[in-house]
Structure formats: C-alpha cells, structure tokens
Design an enzyme around this catalytic site. Structure first.
Site, PDB file in Angstrom:
ATOM      1  N   ARG A 127      18.724  24.395  36.391  1.00  0.00           N
ATOM      2  CA  ARG A 127      19.828  23.984  37.287  1.00  0.00           C
ATOM      3  C   ARG A 127      21.110  23.653  36.517  1.00  0.00           C
ATOM      4  NH1 ARG A 127      15.319  21.562  39.509  1.00  0.00           N
ATOM      5  NH2 ARG A 127      14.616  22.669  41.358  1.00  0.00           N
ATOM      6  N   LYS A 149      34.141  31.840  36.245  1.00  0.00           N
ATOM      7  CA  LYS A 149      33.379  32.814  37.044  1.00  0.00           C
ATOM      8  C   LYS A 149      32.254  33.362  36.181  1.00  0.00           C
ATOM      9  CE  LYS A 149      36.545  34.795  40.441  1.00  0.00           C
ATOM     10  NZ  LYS A 149      37.238  36.038  40.856  1.00  0.00           N
ATOM     11  N   GLU A 191      45.245  43.327  30.959  1.00  0.00           N
ATOM     12  CA  GLU A 191      45.129  42.012  31.611  1.00  0.00           C
ATOM     13  C   GLU A 191      46.254  41.083  31.155  1.00  0.00           C
ATOM     14  OE1 GLU A 191      43.131  41.782  34.082  1.00  0.00           O
ATOM     15  OE2 GLU A 191      41.522  43.213  33.692  1.00  0.00           O
ATOM     16  N   LYS A 233      46.298  31.527  33.103  1.00  0.00           N
ATOM     17  CA  LYS A 233      45.056  31.549  33.890  1.00  0.00           C
ATOM     18  C   LYS A 233      44.589  30.132  34.209  1.00  0.00           C
ATOM     19  CE  LYS A 233      40.670  33.505  34.861  1.00  0.00           C
ATOM     20  NZ  LYS A 233      39.676  34.515  34.650  1.00  0.00           N
ATOM     21  N   GLU A 243      38.843  30.443  44.478  1.00  0.00           N
ATOM     22  CA  GLU A 243      39.494  31.588  45.119  1.00  0.00           C
ATOM     23  C   GLU A 243      39.499  31.429  46.638  1.00  0.00           C
ATOM     24  OE1 GLU A 243      38.653  35.162  42.786  1.00  0.00           O
ATOM     25  OE2 GLU A 243      38.809  36.316  44.626  1.00  0.00           O
ATOM     26  N   ARG A 248      44.190  32.278  43.406  1.00  0.00           N
ATOM     27  CA  ARG A 248      43.453  32.983  42.343  1.00  0.00           C
ATOM     28  C   ARG A 248      43.454  34.492  42.556  1.00  0.00           C
ATOM     29  NH1 ARG A 248      38.135  30.733  39.113  1.00  0.00           N
ATOM     30  NH2 ARG A 248      38.005  32.482  37.673  1.00  0.00           N
ATOM     31  N   ASN A 252      44.071  39.628  40.843  1.00  0.00           N
ATOM     32  CA  ASN A 252      43.643  40.980  41.233  1.00  0.00           C
ATOM     33  C   ASN A 252      44.796  41.979  41.244  1.00  0.00           C
ATOM     34  OD1 ASN A 252      40.962  40.279  41.592  1.00  0.00           O
ATOM     35  ND2 ASN A 252      41.377  39.509  43.654  1.00  0.00           N
ATOM     36  N   HIS A 255      44.242  45.660  40.665  1.00  0.00           N
ATOM     37  CA  HIS A 255      42.802  45.921  40.760  1.00  0.00           C
ATOM     38  C   HIS A 255      42.411  46.691  42.026  1.00  0.00           C
ATOM     39  CE1 HIS A 255      42.786  43.176  37.425  1.00  0.00           C
ATOM     40  NE2 HIS A 255      41.477  43.233  37.292  1.00  0.00           N
ATOM     41  N   HIS A 259      39.981  49.351  40.869  1.00  0.00           N
ATOM     42  CA  HIS A 259      38.543  49.387  41.181  1.00  0.00           C
ATOM     43  C   HIS A 259      38.158  50.705  41.846  1.00  0.00           C
ATOM     44  CE1 HIS A 259      38.077  44.722  41.125  1.00  0.00           C
ATOM     45  NE2 HIS A 259      37.821  45.254  39.961  1.00  0.00           N
ATOM     46  N   HIS A 272      38.191  49.772  32.153  1.00  0.00           N
ATOM     47  CA  HIS A 272      38.643  48.931  33.260  1.00  0.00           C
ATOM     48  C   HIS A 272      40.157  48.690  33.148  1.00  0.00           C
ATOM     49  CE1 HIS A 272      38.665  45.640  36.147  1.00  0.00           C
ATOM     50  NE2 HIS A 272      39.187  44.849  35.231  1.00  0.00           N
TER      51      HIS A 272
HETATM   52  P1  NAD Z   1      32.151  44.204  27.118  1.00  0.00           P
HETATM   53  O1  NAD Z   1      31.637  42.836  27.080  1.00  0.00           O
HETATM   54  O2  NAD Z   1      31.246  45.267  27.601  1.00  0.00           O
HETATM   55  O3  NAD Z   1      32.690  44.577  25.679  1.00  0.00           O
HETATM   56  C1  NAD Z   1      33.193  45.878  25.473  1.00  0.00           C
HETATM   57  C2  NAD Z   1      32.472  46.573  24.317  1.00  0.00           C
HETATM   58  O4  NAD Z   1      32.941  46.049  23.094  1.00  0.00           O
HETATM   59  C3  NAD Z   1      30.964  46.394  24.309  1.00  0.00           C
HETATM   60  O5  NAD Z   1      30.367  47.565  23.828  1.00  0.00           O
HETATM   61  C4  NAD Z   1      30.771  45.274  23.286  1.00  0.00           C
HETATM   62  O6  NAD Z   1      29.497  45.311  22.685  1.00  0.00           O
HETATM   63  C5  NAD Z   1      31.858  45.587  22.296  1.00  0.00           C
HETATM   64  N1  NAD Z   1      32.384  44.457  21.539  1.00  0.00           N
HETATM   65  C6  NAD Z   1      32.646  43.229  21.993  1.00  0.00           C
HETATM   66  N2  NAD Z   1      33.271  42.513  21.048  1.00  0.00           N
HETATM   67  C7  NAD Z   1      33.386  43.311  19.969  1.00  0.00           C
HETATM   68  C8  NAD Z   1      33.974  43.151  18.694  1.00  0.00           C
HETATM   69  N3  NAD Z   1      34.618  42.027  18.360  1.00  0.00           N
HETATM   70  N4  NAD Z   1      33.898  44.168  17.824  1.00  0.00           N
HETATM   71  C9  NAD Z   1      33.289  45.345  18.176  1.00  0.00           C
HETATM   72  N5  NAD Z   1      32.760  45.574  19.383  1.00  0.00           N
HETATM   73  C10 NAD Z   1      32.814  44.563  20.265  1.00  0.00           C
HETATM   74  O7  NAD Z   1      33.480  44.318  28.016  1.00  0.00           O
HETATM   75  P2  NAD Z   1      34.712  43.353  28.306  1.00  0.00           P
HETATM   76  O8  NAD Z   1      35.836  44.246  28.610  1.00  0.00           O
HETATM   77  O9  NAD Z   1      34.878  42.315  27.274  1.00  0.00           O
HETATM   78  O10 NAD Z   1      34.276  42.599  29.643  1.00  0.00           O
HETATM   79  C11 NAD Z   1      34.085  43.311  30.837  1.00  0.00           C
HETATM   80  C12 NAD Z   1      33.276  42.446  31.776  1.00  0.00           C
HETATM   81  O11 NAD Z   1      34.009  41.262  32.034  1.00  0.00           O
HETATM   82  C13 NAD Z   1      33.001  43.099  33.118  1.00  0.00           C
HETATM   83  O12 NAD Z   1      31.637  42.952  33.425  1.00  0.00           O
HETATM   84  C14 NAD Z   1      33.850  42.301  34.112  1.00  0.00           C
HETATM   85  O13 NAD Z   1      33.263  42.228  35.385  1.00  0.00           O
HETATM   86  C15 NAD Z   1      33.900  40.964  33.433  1.00  0.00           C
HETATM   87  N6  NAD Z   1      35.064  40.132  33.793  1.00  0.00           N
HETATM   88  C16 NAD Z   1      34.818  38.847  34.179  1.00  0.00           C
HETATM   89  C17 NAD Z   1      35.876  38.025  34.508  1.00  0.00           C
HETATM   90  C18 NAD Z   1      35.596  36.600  34.850  1.00  0.00           C
HETATM   91  O14 NAD Z   1      36.521  35.895  35.270  1.00  0.00           O
HETATM   92  N7  NAD Z   1      34.390  36.117  34.650  1.00  0.00           N
HETATM   93  C19 NAD Z   1      37.195  38.498  34.461  1.00  0.00           C
HETATM   94  C20 NAD Z   1      37.409  39.807  34.047  1.00  0.00           C
HETATM   95  C21 NAD Z   1      36.331  40.626  33.707  1.00  0.00           C
HETATM   96  N1  GLY Z   2      39.188  38.042  38.384  1.00  0.00           N
HETATM   97  C1  GLY Z   2      39.365  37.112  37.367  1.00  0.00           C
HETATM   98  C2  GLY Z   2      39.199  35.706  37.845  1.00  0.00           C
HETATM   99  O1  GLY Z   2      39.383  35.372  38.992  1.00  0.00           O
HETATM  100  O2  GLY Z   2      38.895  34.871  37.052  1.00  0.00           O
END
Ligand code: NAD
Ligand code: GLY
Length: 367
Positions: A127, A149, A191, A233, A243, A248, A252, A255, A259, A272
């Site tokens: 939890r 998130k 971003e 942010k 949101e 918040r 987007n 997006h 998307h 992305h």
């Molecule tokens: P990711 O985590 O898949 O990383 C991208 C690639 O880079 C992967 O292959 C990873 O292994 C590699 N990598 C990471 N760090 C590295 C480094 N320092 N050196 C070499 N390789 C490295 O992708 P991302 O773009 O970081 O994140 C995308 C995800 O984030 C999506 O699932 C999306 O939904 C999520 N997201 C969440 C929020 C939120 O608010 N929680 C906001 C935006 C995106």
């Molecule tokens: N979509 C990014 C966030 O709300 O944090």
C-alpha cells in the site's frame, strides 16, 4: 557547473527536491540521508532497465552503500512493453522476495518507462513505499519524473492503470545523458519546447536563443532547460495535481495529433517527441484560425522545433482516419476532440474544435 535544486510544493503533499547536475547520482546516498522518510530505510531496491543498468546501476549502488544503505536491484526489459501487467507483477513478486518492508524505499533508475513502472510498483506494494526518481532520459528529467503520475499500459490503451503518487526525491544526473541516443534526445527537447510555449515569454525566448546549444547538449543549456522545465511543471502540478481543475491538461499541448500519429504510424515508428512536435506545429496553425495566434508565433515555434532537431515528419494519412484516432484518445470527452491552443506565448485554452474545422486543417496540413 554546480547542481541546481527545485523544490516541488504541492498542497497536502510532502514537498520534495529535484536536484539537477552532473554529479548528483554519485551523491544519491547523501541526498537520501537528508530525507526523513527515506533516511533510515532498511533496504533500498533500485529498479532499472537492461540498457540503463549496465551503465549506471553500479554508481547508484555504490553511492547508496557509501551512505550505509543495504541495496538490491530489479532489472526489467528496456522499452515501453515493460509497462505491462506482467512486468509489474514480476516487480511486485521480486519486491516480496527481497522482503522489502514499509520502512524500505524504491529508486527508479531509468527513463519514463522505468519511472512510471517503478513508481506504480512503489505506490501499490504494501500500500505504498517511498519512491525516488532517478531519471536518465531528457524526457524523464523535464517531465515524467516530476508530478507523481505513475502508470502501466493495458491492452485497451496506454497509461490506463496508475496512480497520482508524488516521489520522495528526484535525482536528475545530467552526466547520464551523455549515453542517450539522438532520437531520445530530440524526444526530450520536444517536451522542453512544449513547456516553453505554454509557460511564457521568458522561457520561450530564452529557449529560442539556445535551441542549437540544447540540441548540441551544451551543459549549461541542458541544466538550465531542465531547471526551467521542472519549475514550470512543478507550478502546473501544484495548481492541479489530479488533472481535475483544467490546468494540468496544458501539458497535453501537441499531444492530440501526436498521440494519433503514434497510433496510426505504429508505436515506435516515430519517437513520442517527434510526434508531439508535429502536433505542436499542427495545433499552432489551428490556433491561428480558432483563437487568433499570431503569424510570428507560428514562425517562431517552427524555427524553434527545427533548431531542436525536430523537423516536420512528412507523414500523411486520410484526415478522417486521423480524426477518428484522435477521438479514440482517453482524454476525449463526449466524443469531442479537445486541443490545447495557445493564443500567444504563455496564453492557452482547452478548446473543443468542431470536426469540420479539424478536418479542414488536416487537409491543409497534408496537402
Ligand atoms: P524510455 O524510458 O523507454 O527510455 C528510452 C530509451 O532510452 C530506452 O531504450 C532506455 O533503455 C534508454 N535509456 C534511458 N536512459 C538512457 C541513458 N542515459 N543512456 C542510454 N540509454 C538510455 O522512454 P522515455 O522517453 O524516457 O519515457 C517514455 C515513457 O514516459 C512513456 O511510457 C510515457 O508514457 C511516460 N511518460 C510519463 C509521464 C508522467 O508524467 N508520468 C510524462 C511523460 C511521459
Ligand atoms: N502528461 C504529463 C503530466 O501530466 O504529468
């Protein structure tokens, strides 16, 4: 360059620090010793992925060990597929096998995938145990590691199961960015550009000036871009953590089309960020018609995205198909497509746009 620190203060939540700098991963153990709910953790479990672990897991573990923490690790496959029910289940089971108790902590060492997955595991295992985000992609540093998130994907769509659970600390080591592939770099830049347009003149015009430096990963520009994005942010999340207040959703921007392209082109075809950048170019043109965004802003944003290494995609599809994909997004309400539309830098609204207007703009965009 010295590390910078941003404090994230969200109503009814424990405030937390985001430390940004080249050496902050080496100092992770010391940082955790200063956080009351983590300082005496009986065990710290680091969750990472198969790309990041060989590069940075040892440094994180050594830093924690130097500060007296007992550490373990769980390494998940790299890539979006790890945000699944199956992998989440494996992480839960591994945490239980390690006998992680409520007085333990989890560190998410990786990009947004690891951050979302480990954040969700931490929010739900027993939890809730504290989660420290140690982002290693630019996208994760400027966006996903801050704001709480957490999520996994379901068959029905992305991020459909998750929580709003703020981290205890964010450790953004810019040294880790040296190994980030170019495609992922540009992804994070999109971003940053999104944040700058929505935030206001100071961030936007600064970014326009340093776009080339940021694209070339100049250290000063990188730290400043991350810091400004995190400040932005943090403000958005403080105003509307869940949101639910119509604030918040500004995150987007770009997006709605972004998307749809990701879905129609097939996930992974474009990054992305490349899709978000395309979506920003489209949205600003829609904003010209719908809310009078000035021509100069359209040109300035185009130039900014070009400078950041985010050119037009050249991707095309039938406008009706794109509209239908937009309507399939989980953020659609009452079947109406909503866009974040800036009328100027720092001024935006969330607008329902009539199908005919969206279709007309898509036709022009693909012409
Ligand atoms: P990711 O985590 O898949 O990383 C991208 C690639 O880079 C992967 O292959 C990873 O292994 C590699 N990598 C990471 N760090 C590295 C480094 N320092 N050196 C070499 N390789 C490295 O992708 P991302 O773009 O970081 O994140 C995308 C995800 O984030 C999506 O699932 C999306 O939904 C999520 N997201 C969440 C929020 C939120 O608010 N929680 C906001 C935006 C995106
Ligand atoms: N979509 C990014 C966030 O709300 O944090």
């Amino acid at each position: 360059m010295p590390a910078t620190k941003v404090v994230v203060s969200i109503p009814d939540e424990v405030p937390y620090d985001v430390r940004i700098g080249a050496q902050v991963l080496d100092d992770l153990g010391n940082s955790l010793k200063r956080i009351p709910r983590v300082a005496n953790a009986s065990r710290v479990v680091i969750v990472s992925d198969t790309n990041v672990a060989p590069l940075y897991l040892a440094a994180a573990k050594e830093s924690l060990a130097r500060s007296g923490f007992r550490t373990s690790d769980i390494v998940v496959p790299a890539g979006e597929d790890a945000k699944s029910v199956e992998v989440l289940g494996e992480v839960w089971e591994a945490l239980a096998s390690l006998k992680l108790s409520r007085d333990g902590a989890i560190v998410a060492l990786g990009g947004g995938v690891v951050g979302d997955l480990a954040g969700f595991a931490a929010a739900t295992y027993l939890r809730g145990v504290p989660c420290v985000q140690a982002p290693t992609t630019l996208l994760a540093m400027v966006d996903s590691s801050v704001g709480g998130k957490t999520a996994i994907n379901l068959e029905a769509g992305k991020n459909l199961a998750g929580t709003f659970t703020q981290p205890a600390f964010v450790c953004a080591s810019t040294a880790t960015l040296s190994t980030l592939p170019e495609r992922e770099w540009a992804c994070g830049c999109a971003e940053v550009a999104k944040a700058a347009v929505i935030d206001g003149d100071d961030f936007f015009f600064w970014l326009c000036d340093v776009a080339d430096d940021l694209a070339q990963r100049d250290e000063e520009a990188v730290i400043e871009a991350i810091t400004r994005s995190v400040v932005f942010k943090a403000g958005v999340v403080a105003a509307d953590q869940k949101e639910s207040q119509g604030v918040r959703e500004c995150l987007n921007y770009g997006h709605t089309l972004g998307h749809a392209i990701e879905k129609l082109a097939g996930y992974g075809t474009f990054s992305h960020g490349a899709c978000v950048a395309e979506g920003m170019r489209f949205a600003i043109r829609l904003a010209q018609k719908e809310v009078g965004a000035p021509d100069e802003l359209v040109a300035a944003q185009d130039e900014l995205l070009d400078g950041l290494g985010l050119p037009r995609l050249g991707w095309k599809a039938a406008p009706e198909e794109v509209l239908s994909a937009m309507k399939g997004d989980k953020k659609v309400r009452d079947g109406k497509v909503r866009f974040v539309l800036p009328s100027d830098v720092g001024k935006w609204g969330l607008l329902h746009v009539a199908d005919e207007a969206v279709l007309a703009e898509l036709k022009e965009w693909f012409a």
